[in-house]
Design an enzyme around this catalytic site. Sequence first.
Site, PDB file in Angstrom:
ATOM      1  N   SER A  93       0.795  -1.238   0.000  1.00  0.00           N
ATOM      2  CA  SER A  93       0.000   0.000   0.000  1.00  0.00           C
ATOM      3  C   SER A  93       0.824   1.282   0.000  1.00  0.00           C
ATOM      4  CB  SER A  93      -0.936   0.024   1.210  1.00  0.00           C
ATOM      5  OG  SER A  93      -1.899  -0.982   1.078  1.00  0.00           O
ATOM      6  N   LYS A 139       0.339   3.393  -2.922  1.00  0.00           N
ATOM      7  CA  LYS A 139      -0.838   4.264  -3.076  1.00  0.00           C
ATOM      8  C   LYS A 139      -0.454   5.746  -3.085  1.00  0.00           C
ATOM      9  CE  LYS A 139      -3.761   0.726  -0.997  1.00  0.00           C
ATOM     10  NZ  LYS A 139      -4.473   0.229   0.202  1.00  0.00           N
ATOM     11  N   TYR A 189      -4.322  -2.055  -9.645  1.00  0.00           N
ATOM     12  CA  TYR A 189      -4.172  -2.015  -8.190  1.00  0.00           C
ATOM     13  C   TYR A 189      -3.274  -3.163  -7.698  1.00  0.00           C
ATOM     14  CZ  TYR A 189      -5.425  -2.370  -3.264  1.00  0.00           C
ATOM     15  OH  TYR A 189      -5.369  -2.452  -1.902  1.00  0.00           O
ATOM     16  N   TYR A 205      -4.247   3.508   7.996  1.00  0.00           N
ATOM     17  CA  TYR A 205      -5.555   2.892   8.193  1.00  0.00           C
ATOM     18  C   TYR A 205      -6.165   3.388   9.503  1.00  0.00           C
ATOM     19  CZ  TYR A 205      -3.460  -0.055   4.624  1.00  0.00           C
ATOM     20  OH  TYR A 205      -2.823  -0.499   3.511  1.00  0.00           O
ATOM     21  N   VAL A 242       1.251  -3.542   3.901  1.00  0.00           N
ATOM     22  CA  VAL A 242       1.117  -4.797   4.624  1.00  0.00           C
ATOM     23  C   VAL A 242       2.373  -5.664   4.483  1.00  0.00           C
ATOM     24  CG1 VAL A 242       0.042  -6.154   2.795  1.00  0.00           C
ATOM     25  CG2 VAL A 242      -0.655  -6.535   5.165  1.00  0.00           C
TER      26      VAL A 242
END
Lengths: 312, 312, 312, 312
Positions: free
Chosen positions: B68, B71, B194, B246, B264
């Site tokens: 992530s 992102k 993604y 998160y 992660v």
Amino acid sequence: MPPPDPDLAEILDTVVAAARSATDRGIVASYIPALARVDPQCFGIAVATADGRMYVGGDADTAFSIQSVSKVFALTLALDRVGAALWRRVGVEPSGTAFNSIVQLEAECGIPRNPFINAGAIAVADVVLGDTTPPQALAGLLDFIRDVSGEAGIAIDAEVAASEAATGFRNAALANYMRAFGTVGDVDGALALYFGGCAIAMSCRQLALAGRYLMLDGLHPEGHRPVVPPQRTRRILSLMLTCGHYDGSGEFAFRVGIPGKSGVGGGILAVVPGRASIAVWSPGLNARGNSKLGSEALEQLAAATNWSVFTP
Amino acid sequence: MPPPDPDLAEILDTVVAAARSATDRGIVASYIPALARVDPQCFGIAVATADGRMYVGGDADTAFSIQSVSKVFALTLALDRVGAALWRRVGVEPSGTAFNSIVQLEAECGIPRNPFINAGAIAVADVVLGDTTPPQALAGLLDFIRDVSGEAGIAIDAEVAASEAATGFRNAALANYMRAFGTVGDVDGALALYFGGCAIAMSCRQLALAGRYLMLDGLHPEGHRPVVPPQRTRRILSLMLTCGHYDGSGEFAFRVGIPGKSGVGGGILAVVPGRASIAVWSPGLNARGNSKLGSEALEQLAAATNWSVFTP
Amino acid sequence: MPPPDPDLAEILDTVVAAARSATDRGIVASYIPALARVDPQCFGIAVATADGRMYVGGDADTAFSIQSVSKVFALTLALDRVGAALWRRVGVEPSGTAFNSIVQLEAECGIPRNPFINAGAIAVADVVLGDTTPPQALAGLLDFIRDVSGEAGIAIDAEVAASEAATGFRNAALANYMRAFGTVGDVDGALALYFGGCAIAMSCRQLALAGRYLMLDGLHPEGHRPVVPPQRTRRILSLMLTCGHYDGSGEFAFRVGIPGKSGVGGGILAVVPGRASIAVWSPGLNARGNSKLGSEALEQLAAATNWSVFTP
Amino acid sequence: MPPPDPDLAEILDTVVAAARSATDRGIVASYIPALARVDPQCFGIAVATADGRMYVGGDADTAFSIQSVSKVFALTLALDRVGAALWRRVGVEPSGTAFNSIVQLEAECGIPRNPFINAGAIAVADVVLGDTTPPQALAGLLDFIRDVSGEAGIAIDAEVAASEAATGFRNAALANYMRAFGTVGDVDGALALYFGGCAIAMSCRQLALAGRYLMLDGLHPEGHRPVVPPQRTRRILSLMLTCGHYDGSGEFAFRVGIPGKSGVGGGILAVVPGRASIAVWSPGLNARGNSKLGSEALEQLAAATNWSVFTP
């Protein structure tokens, strides 16, 4: 002291002019009469800089109900009282829900997500209360604000306090709910202190003065003795940035980039570390419950001054 | 260029030593084999400073799956493509829920809360995809990362990409759900991009190099031409601070005080405006899904350097 | 009157024997001392048939705290007082959540989903209260139960009532929350009546007698004068079937097929229209908060007698 | 066979007349063109009684898309295939949420609350599919409906099936989400069967005929051989009563008192155990997504005939 910054004075003039002429001014809170009758045309701003100057614009000397802005001062006192043990009762995460939501409490076993949503502030009030009575604890809160601001005249608006208590059933629900989980010990006492804190009346000038210790890494503005340890000060600022505008905190950080705390009376306290303590007030609220013109004024001010914490 | 900072080198040594000896190292992600078999003893850190120096410690040259963290780069590209129109599809608020939650999407009509939860990143991928094919868009993403890092060898881990696609049913659920609301246009294409982005492999050194444009208010580290406008850069940093970890974003901001984005795979990219671009990697995760030792290392580093954005 | 049904007597013997020998007896409620000290070995059952017979087994004459079973009688009184206007304050849908959840109230603006979850029963209590005092209203509720059962000795367990009031913070939260929306008018009064009703003590025999008006389409068992109009009686039975066992209502309907209402004291009142009014009691609860052996006994009884409402 | 019941014929005439003259007819579903263009003036009803008679009114012979009514037949087949093992994948509780909600799935780990919400029906379709292909499984479902109704001409509306598949992104989200938890094995196959079942076209007469086995405690209407064991039949009826009208199930049970299953095409199958199998159709829906005039017609019919399962 250096001479006043003419640019900053000019920026404030521009900000005030824009706010004066705005037609969409948001919606004034109406859940109690004392708030509902405030004139939506009001707009004030005050900037206390680290070099000791004060810049003001608009209705900067009109007192208003600071409401949830008081949660910053109550949090400071609660941390002074119990330190990091506070975080066993209250979290540090943005809520993702409305300011008075009870849903999150059920999902997370009575621990409010952060000290700035209503539930969290009630839990903080319970800590500030300690073994004292609500009037004693409220006097302590006022004393603290008077001390760091140097403004001895700051007081409670008794009508607002009474109205809050008379209509605060959702807050009573939150307090009882947390009592069921042990997060709150004294439901009535915590609520009394909470309602009293929300009813503190201050002007923009007074509020900007009161926020200076957060600008100064925790030092008292007079004499520069430590009021709050530096790390704790930064953590309070972090909570203001991530949680200070209820479920609009992300957008405020995104647009303004400065730690701030809003109140339903239309006030916002915003603090630029090492630079400025800013108070703005305009009673009309946006859809997230934060001052509409106040937020926009801070966005303009931040853009014109480069005062974002994300600026190199 | 000034000489290297011996204090910073020493601080990194201390941080690495603490991480090496830690016994509770968190839990390594196990939902795909390529992640599950990573050695939990790994720990690396790299700090690229604004003066052009690089400081490293531990396994700073071992490539890992950035997951992530990608992102951040995809968001940069999406904003480059459509500008503020992106925010009609994706919000800027912390989620208050887990990274792969679908609950919020239902409550808010298919608009993900921010670009860093899975749903938001899939919507961002759909924007980056535009009219191109997933391989073309993925090549564009890699090109951008190679360009800003100056590291031409950065590549996709094909095994990871294939595993993500084969097991990504929750992400497929999110994409289909958003397709029902029009937030996503090309379910399969957005998912392919993604999953590909998540499978990019980089070392800490490479990741710290890649994050320098965020440290430099949007300038390219080579030649200092603008890559991203300053205001947009600050907004990306704001999103990293409020949403980058998160449902542990508030705690990271509280403890570390530096904008960061975790993955992660155990990596975190953290950026101190005007000061440093930091990458840390330790595969074991904490309860919120963020690198346990990575978070702790950044907390130590921030405390030792005073690099919080909340420091005056 | 026809002779007693030997088959039914035998079925009850079998049911009692199975309950007596069960090893997994569920968990006795422990939130107040008076409930926590009840012997988990207790088991009683009583069946009042439409032909006027009474069949009993086990501890059928031991009084227990009927708790939420009282909500059936309070609902009957509230409908008698205000008729269908009650449904402006309370819904008729299964909740999909736990018995004391406050989440649904927030999503649905303070209107509880049905009269058998705690929030709904508190709203019902507020209606029953009307302009009277809690002691007067509680006396009225007792009078009604004594009248339809023909058992003048039924009374409140004062210790239970006091304990409920002293620990009922979640219920106080629900009441305050509904007060904020106007669903409840008198928070303290409604809670006092609610806690008093929950503290009524009855034996299985008394409870089966009290439920006969529901078996008889609303006629009083003595003299067969109308107590409740037929349509209203059927609607009460419908609510018992769809909502009578909290978030286990679907499973109870699925397994037993008879309208019933459970209480945390381990009692269940189940009514087969035109056939039987059944009370069962075993203090251990299942995961949904309903009497474990009580539910199983009713499933056995229904299977042996074909008394499901879904039987042709 | 006894002579036709003149009272029932007259009741149907009254019900049809009321429906014909209704001005508020609800809102016709518009998510696919084939449903959107159905004339809202349509109204049909058919009652198959246990003595073998058929009573009809209005457009009782016009075929319509049965949509979710098909879930009753698919559930019957799934239970025939795997028996009670089905309940390891699907619950038996009312949902408390909208028919296509994905929220509950997240809270309860991918297990849908009941077989009649969309997620549950997709899980049921996966079971019916077993090792066959979607066309084979769909043929089996049609064969079953043709057999129990005695109507060989019942068929799929191919346009509806294609439209459902082309727009069914929320259902695809549900299926993928359940696949992530293992509740569904074959996402594409289960969806194909699900969409095909929803596209079955039947008239009220055909649907009332098809529902007779549920009225007859599981016996085939021709020859009275067992189709479904009695206990299983009653459990299907219980699920229809508690879960058959999505989040309006409680109100339907409250007002009508008869197990029923609605579809977004405006059809409802309602079954009075031992008495009647009733089909009603009016395309306009109420706020809960159930046929507005169909529900009202059944309420009138139940009141006039005393056919509630709660009638002694």
